[in-house]
Each structure stands twice: as structure tokens, then as C-alpha cells.
Design an enzyme around this catalytic site. Structure first.
Site, PDB file in Angstrom:
ATOM      1  N   ASP A 102       7.514 -56.208  18.220  1.00 36.30           N
ATOM      2  CA  ASP A 102       7.527 -56.636  16.823  1.00 36.30           C
ATOM      3  C   ASP A 102       8.513 -57.790  16.617  1.00 36.30           C
ATOM      4  OD1 ASP A 102       5.777 -54.563  16.354  1.00 36.30           O
ATOM      5  OD2 ASP A 102       7.329 -53.203  15.624  1.00 36.30           O
ATOM      6  N   TYR A 103       8.278 -58.543  15.569  1.00 39.29           N
ATOM      7  CA  TYR A 103       9.124 -59.679  15.190  1.00 39.29           C
ATOM      8  C   TYR A 103      10.596 -59.283  15.138  1.00 39.29           C
ATOM      9  CZ  TYR A 103      10.694 -63.695  12.342  1.00 39.29           C
ATOM     10  OH  TYR A 103      11.345 -64.815  11.857  1.00 39.29           O
TER      11      TYR A 103
END
Length: 241
Positions: A102-103
Site C-alpha cells: 500500500d501507498y
């Protein structure tokens, strides 16, 4: 000798599945002859063309990246945000991430241009072990940890059993640091699992992937995998299938 569709995929022309379609539809020539048969193998000396355009062969490469937070696990972004390929601008081959983080998640990410290798590692039956360390809101009870260990129900089905360990707790701030080991690769899985047992993730890092660790690296750094490490990863993934 390599399979024709693999050569086309490595060259970045199309995915392996799309390459198989191009072959079946007669778009591919080997040494001037149209090849429609799947599974044909070619040598480095064979001339491969797709729609009469020569295919430039790429040597397979394998890297480990310590992905920082605030970086996308993608090859490009239309919003101009940092992406993992920014760290490989000097690499001639067109590498891409194996799976994703994830970011807002940091940690270990494999980068390669070898589609077969990537597919092997990501195949659900491979059950490659991934170790995460997460800081969560609240201090999980034994019952919450037991739910994670048995598998929790998410909107896309029940998760496989996870291994968990409480590394530390802060009663004053009401936070805990938990190690969680899973082998699935669903989107936002660890975050959703912790949310499901009432402990939202505040911070998340992947510290190990199969036999690989982040030892010696800081966020934003990477290194090439050794031939032994690549062989070991293949063996671990193949053993489970």
C-alpha cells in the site's frame, strides 16, 4: 531456450497471456515464419518479430527494494506521485513490482522483469510467507489474536490462519506493536484484518518475504538479488504448489 510468449512478455510488448493471444492470431514470426503454436521455444539466436517489428530481448533481472511510505507500488502514476520504478531509473530493463505494498506501507518489495517468476511468487497456491510488523490502536486481547490466528471474515471471504506475536505495548498511549505472518496477498489485507478485530493500523511495514529480509538497507535503498536467492525463492514457491 525460452518459450516464445515469455520472450515477448520479457520484452515488455505484452503480458504473457496477451502474448499467447498474439501468437494464436498469427502476429508473431520466428526467423521469418509465422508461428501460431503455443509453447514453442526459441534460442537467443532466433529472430522474433511481432507485427514485423523485431523483439529486443531483455535479460531477466531481480531486485529487492525497501519501499518507503508515500510511494506507489506501480510503474507510473497519472497524478505524478512517486512510484517504485523511480528507484530504478538507471536499470536498463523495464522492471515492475511483484505484488504490491500500500501507498502508506513501507518494507520489502521484489522488482523484476521476469513475468514467470512474478506469477510463481504471487500464485495463491505458492503460499509464500510474508512477515509484517504493525503499530495498532489499542492493545489486542488474547481473543483478538486468536481470531487472527484462526482466520477472520472479510468482505472477500475468510482469511487463512495467521501467526501473530505481540512485540510491545504502550498502555499510556494505548497502542501495540504486533508481528503478523500471512501467506495470502489480498489488497490491504493486514489493515483489514486488524480493523476486523477492532485494532486499526497506525503504521505498517513488511520486514520479510519468504527468505528475504531488509538487512543492511534503509528506506529507499535496494539491491540486486543473488542467483542463490532467486533459486531459493523459486524453490520455496514451487514446493507449496
Amino acid at each position: 531456450m525460452e518459450r516464445l510468449q515469455k520472450v515477448i512478455a520479457h520484452a515488455g510488448i505484452a503480458s504473457r497471456r496477451k502474448a499467447e493471444q498474439l501468437i494464436a492470431e498469427g502476429h508473431v514470426k520466428v526467423n521469418g515464419q509465422i508461428v501460431k503454436e503455443q509453447g514453442v521455444k526459441v534460442s537467443p539466436s532466433d529472430k522474433v518479430e511481432v507485427d514485423s517489428i523485431p523483439v529486443e530481448r531483455e535479460q531477466p533481472v531481480y531486485f529487492l527494494l525497501y519501499k518507503p511510505r508515500g510511494v506507489l507500488s506501480a510503474v507510473s502514476d497519472d497524478k505524478g506521485r512517486p512510484v517504485v520504478t523511480d528507484y530504478f531509473s538507471e536499470v536498463e530493463q523495464r522492471v515492475y513490482p511483484v505484488g504490491r505494498l500500500d501507498y502508506d506501507t513501507s518494507g520489502l518489495l521484489i522488482m523484476t522483469n521476469d513475468g514467470d517468476f512474478a506469477n510463481l511468487l504471487m500464485h495463491p497456491k505458492s503460499e509464500v510467507e510474508k512477515v509484517y510488523v504493525t503499530k495498532v490502536k489499542g492493545i489486542p486481547s488474547k481473543e483478538a489474536l486468536r481470531k487472527l490466528q484462526k482466520g477472520v471474515k472479510l468482505e472477500d471471504g475468510k482469511t487463512a490462519p495467521a501467526k501473530t506475536k505481540v512485540l510491545s505495548t504502550d498502555k499510556k498511549k494505548q497502542t501495540a506493536i504486533i508481528e503478523i505472518i500471512i501467506h495470502e496477498g489480498r489488497n490491504h489485507q493486514v489493515r483489514r484484518m486488524m480493523e476486523a478485530v477492532g485494532h486499526p493500523v497506525l503504521k505498517l511495514k513488511r520486514e520479510r518475504y519468504a527468505s528475504l529480509t531488509l538487512q543492511g538497507l534503509t528506506a529507499g535503498e535496494g539491491r540486486e538479488l543473488t542467483a542463490h536467492e532467486v533459486k531459493q525463492l523459486r524453490a520455496i514457491a514451487s514446493k507449496k504448489k
